[in-house]
Design a protein around this motif. Structure first.
Motif, PDB file in Angstrom:
ATOM      1  N   ASP A  29      -6.547 -27.232  19.249  1.00 42.41           N
ATOM      2  CA  ASP A  29      -5.727 -28.354  18.789  1.00 42.41           C
ATOM      3  C   ASP A  29      -6.104 -28.830  17.383  1.00 42.41           C
ATOM      4  O   ASP A  29      -5.269 -29.361  16.665  1.00 42.41           O
ATOM      5  N   VAL A  30      -7.345 -28.642  17.008  1.00 47.01           N
ATOM      6  CA  VAL A  30      -7.808 -29.063  15.682  1.00 47.01           C
ATOM      7  C   VAL A  30      -7.345 -28.073  14.607  1.00 47.01           C
ATOM      8  O   VAL A  30      -7.229 -28.414  13.435  1.00 47.01           O
ATOM      9  N   ALA A  31      -7.032 -26.859  15.022  1.00 46.16           N
ATOM     10  CA  ALA A  31      -6.719 -25.771  14.085  1.00 46.16           C
ATOM     11  C   ALA A  31      -5.514 -26.048  13.193  1.00 46.16           C
ATOM     12  O   ALA A  31      -5.441 -25.533  12.084  1.00 46.16           O
ATOM     13  N   SER A  39     -11.259 -20.231  13.519  1.00 45.61           N
ATOM     14  CA  SER A  39     -11.411 -18.825  13.898  1.00 45.61           C
ATOM     15  C   SER A  39     -11.690 -18.738  15.386  1.00 45.61           C
ATOM     16  O   SER A  39     -12.445 -19.538  15.933  1.00 45.61           O
ATOM     17  N   TYR A  40     -11.077 -17.759  16.008  1.00 44.18           N
ATOM     18  CA  TYR A  40     -11.282 -17.538  17.438  1.00 44.18           C
ATOM     19  C   TYR A  40     -11.302 -16.041  17.679  1.00 44.18           C
ATOM     20  O   TYR A  40     -10.433 -15.313  17.202  1.00 44.18           O
ATOM     21  N   ILE A  41     -12.288 -15.561  18.406  1.00 41.82           N
ATOM     22  CA  ILE A  41     -12.388 -14.135  18.715  1.00 41.82           C
ATOM     23  C   ILE A  41     -12.255 -13.972  20.226  1.00 41.82           C
ATOM     24  O   ILE A  41     -13.018 -14.540  20.999  1.00 41.82           O
ATOM     25  N   GLU A  70     -15.913 -19.189  18.878  1.00 34.58           N
ATOM     26  CA  GLU A  70     -14.945 -20.080  18.251  1.00 34.58           C
ATOM     27  C   GLU A  70     -15.650 -20.789  17.104  1.00 34.58           C
ATOM     28  O   GLU A  70     -16.797 -21.206  17.236  1.00 34.58           O
ATOM     29  N   SER A  71     -14.959 -20.907  15.986  1.00 28.64           N
ATOM     30  CA  SER A  71     -15.576 -21.500  14.810  1.00 28.64           C
ATOM     31  C   SER A  71     -14.551 -22.330  14.057  1.00 28.64           C
ATOM     32  O   SER A  71     -13.403 -21.917  13.906  1.00 28.64           O
ATOM     33  N   ILE A  72     -14.984 -23.496  13.599  1.00 31.54           N
ATOM     34  CA  ILE A  72     -14.127 -24.295  12.734  1.00 31.54           C
ATOM     35  C   ILE A  72     -14.930 -24.787  11.543  1.00 31.54           C
ATOM     36  O   ILE A  72     -16.150 -24.960  11.619  1.00 31.54           O
ATOM     37  N   ARG A  73     -14.217 -24.949  10.448  1.00 26.87           N
ATOM     38  CA  ARG A  73     -14.794 -25.498   9.213  1.00 26.87           C
ATOM     39  C   ARG A  73     -13.871 -26.619   8.775  1.00 26.87           C
ATOM     40  O   ARG A  73     -12.666 -26.423   8.629  1.00 26.87           O
ATOM     41  N   ILE A  74     -14.442 -27.794   8.582  1.00 30.52           N
ATOM     42  CA  ILE A  74     -13.669 -28.966   8.193  1.00 30.52           C
ATOM     43  C   ILE A  74     -14.175 -29.433   6.839  1.00 30.52           C
ATOM     44  O   ILE A  74     -15.367 -29.654   6.653  1.00 30.52           O
ATOM     45  N   ASN A  75     -13.244 -29.585   5.913  1.00 27.94           N
ATOM     46  CA  ASN A  75     -13.611 -29.989   4.560  1.00 27.94           C
ATOM     47  C   ASN A  75     -13.466 -31.489   4.361  1.00 27.94           C
ATOM     48  O   ASN A  75     -12.561 -31.951   3.683  1.00 27.94           O
ATOM     49  N   PRO A  80      -9.680 -34.949  11.184  1.00 30.59           N
ATOM     50  CA  PRO A  80     -10.141 -33.759  11.914  1.00 30.59           C
ATOM     51  C   PRO A  80     -11.625 -33.813  12.273  1.00 30.59           C
ATOM     52  O   PRO A  80     -12.023 -33.282  13.304  1.00 30.59           O
ATOM     53  N   VAL A  81     -12.430 -34.463  11.441  1.00 32.68           N
ATOM     54  CA  VAL A  81     -13.854 -34.579  11.751  1.00 32.68           C
ATOM     55  C   VAL A  81     -14.024 -35.381  13.037  1.00 32.68           C
ATOM     56  O   VAL A  81     -14.748 -34.973  13.948  1.00 32.68           O
ATOM     57  N   GLN A  82     -13.335 -36.513  13.136  1.00 31.74           N
ATOM     58  CA  GLN A  82     -13.443 -37.339  14.332  1.00 31.74           C
ATOM     59  C   GLN A  82     -12.924 -36.597  15.560  1.00 31.74           C
ATOM     60  O   GLN A  82     -13.526 -36.661  16.634  1.00 31.74           O
TER      61      GLN A  82
END
Length: 157
Positions: A29-31, A39-41, A70-75, A80-82
């Motif tokens: 949902d954050v994606a 990223s999701y494998i 699963e990986s996310i990067r938030i700038n 999205p951070v919350q």
């Protein structure tokens, strides 16, 4: 660029594992939020990797041991951070993860926290969640499930 490619490979691996184990991506949902790289494998992708080792700056693990990545990067954007941190807290509570390691650098404002749950016998982890934040406000979250052989010497602490 290398870290992004590694994150994509890791995320693809998680997706394969999740399908095989009927796991669902937890950060899906954050994606879709602007400022988030996701990223999701899948379990199938992980299966095709065989015994290859996945290396990042903090961990080294065999793809054959993983069920999902699963990986996310938030700038640095607040919403999205919350939202992602809310998901992290739910995962920690639901999966009964404990703090395995933390590192904070007051001079740079960066920090790393590692959470996990050990399998019976204590030699492997079934879940590993790594949360990294930088002084620029960028947050990286990596979530692995499976039979994870993890050596804390692999952490750059």
């Amino acid at each position: 660029m290398k870290n992004i490619i590694i994150a994509i490979i890791i995320a693809l691996t998680a997706a394969i594992s999740a399908i095989a184990r009927n796991d669902q991506p937890v950060f899906k949902d954050v994606a879709t939020i602007p400022g988030v790289t996701y990223s999701y494998i899948s379990p199938s992708m992980l299966a095709t990797m065989g015994n290859r080792t996945i290396n990042t700056k903090s961990i080294r693990i065999s793809a054959s041991e993983l069920s999902s990545i699963e990986s996310i990067r938030i700038n640095g954007t607040t919403d999205p951070v919350q939202q992602a941190m809310g998901i992290v807290k739910k995962i920690i509570k639901k999966e009964k993860l404990e703090t395995l390691a933390t590192k904070s650098n007051g001079a740079t404002g960066s920090s790393t926290s590692v959470f996990g749950r050990t399998m019976k016998g204590g030699k492997h982890l079934s879940h590993l969640l790594m949360l990294e934040s930088s002084s620029s406000g960028t947050i990286n979250i990596t979530y692995l499930t499976g039979k994870i052989s993890f050596n804390f010497n692999d952490l750059n602490f």
